[in-house]
Design an enzyme around this catalytic site. Structure first.
Site: not given
Ligand SMILES: *Cc1c(COP(=O)(O)O)cnc(C)c1O
Length: 297
Positions: A68-69
């Site tokens: 989910h960076s």
């Protein structure tokens, strides 16, 4: 547009009942609004890396992150925008998240390192392999950290100062922002060099070494760290979710649960505990990250 350009983040009054009650004035610096894709503090953290990459003639950029960076998301977008190929080294095993789909759509080449492989990221020689695979590419530490990242974030201070008059503020007393690696916080501390205190709300457990990172980049004074992770990074509880929904309704500003929501809740706790005197003026940095909301909503 090129990596030297910096879009201006608006500085807006943040109206919430508990701030009003304590007679604390808060202005929110909306880094989430600077760009639809290269959002939040990540533009500032990447700026010097992009400039170095351009100067050294690198054809591509490579970095690390989770599925989910916000960092990899901004990096993929910046690569596409400014003409660099990109590669992302991901924690864990291949997963399909909204963020991962965006990374692929923006042309980032993905490598899933597993958990053990990802833990090797600080080992000497880790980058040698990737440099051999992508010769001449610019390698960026996890989260865009390091001094290059912090120096880019020092520019955040100018952005707020330039707009104080529009709020009718003669000055401000302190900063409040979320800390993940602490790089952004270190940038503010460097830029302030003691003029105004910087308060960091820790979105990760103390074991992640934020205090050490900040100290290495910016020394040991001029800032204060506050516990804000609520039991773990990416831990999402009902109280936090209700608080975010409430804050959004009152203020009209969107927050996410990993960083900005936790930072705001930690601010409320400290305001209620009396950390700031009535009449205090604070600048809350909205560090962005809204793309990540798709992953857990
Ligand atoms: C990455 C990120 C942070 C953490 O920034 P650091 O410089 O690592 O402390 C804070 N907020 C948001 C929204 C982020 O995406």
């Amino acid at each position: 547009m090129n990596p030297d350009d910096l879009p201006q983040a608006p500085l807006q009054p943040l109206n919430l009942p508990w701030l009003h009650q304590a007679r604390i004035q808060v202005a929110i610096l909306r880094l989430d609004l600077i760009d639809p894709l290269i959002s939040g503090n990540k533009w500032f953290k990447l700026r010097h890396h992009l400039q170095h990459a351009r100067q050294s003639g690198a054809s591509g950029l490579i970095s690390l992150g989770g599925n989910h960076s916000n960092h990899l998301h901004a990096l993929a977008a910046a690569g596409k925008r400014f003409g660099f190929a990109t590669a992302g080294l991901l924690r864990g095993h291949a997963q399909d998240t909204p963020t991962v789909r965006d990374l692929q759509a923006m042309g980032m080449e993905l490598h899933w390192l597993g958990y053990g492989g990802y833990r090797e990221r600080h080992a000497p020689g880790f980058w040698t392999l990737w440099q051999a695979r992508y010769p001449g590419w610019h390698c960026i530490p996890e989260g865009g950290g390091g001094l290059a990242g912090a120096e880019g974030c020092a520019l955040i201070v100018d952005q707020a100062r330039a707009q104080l008059a529009t709020l009718g503020w003669p000055d401000y007393h302190a900063w409040w922002l979320a800390a993940g690696t602490g790089t952004t916080l270190a940038g503010l501390v460097l830029a302030e060099s003691g003029r105004h205190a910087v308060h960091g709300a820790l979105a990760v457990p103390a074991s992640h070494g934020v205090a050490q990172t900040v100290e290495a980049l910016a020394g040991s004074s001029g800032y204060q760290l506050h516990e804000a992770c609520r039991g773990g990074f990416a831990r999402l509880d009902d109280d936090l979710q209700a608080f975010i929904a409430d804050s959004e309704r009152h203020s009209g500003v969107p927050f996410e649960a990993l960083y900005t929501g936790k930072a705001l809740l930690a601010l409320r706790e400290q305001v209620e505990a009396g950390l700031f005197a009535a009449g205090t003026r604070l600048i809350f940095v909205h560090t962005g990250g809204l793309q990540g909301r798709r992953g857990y909503l």
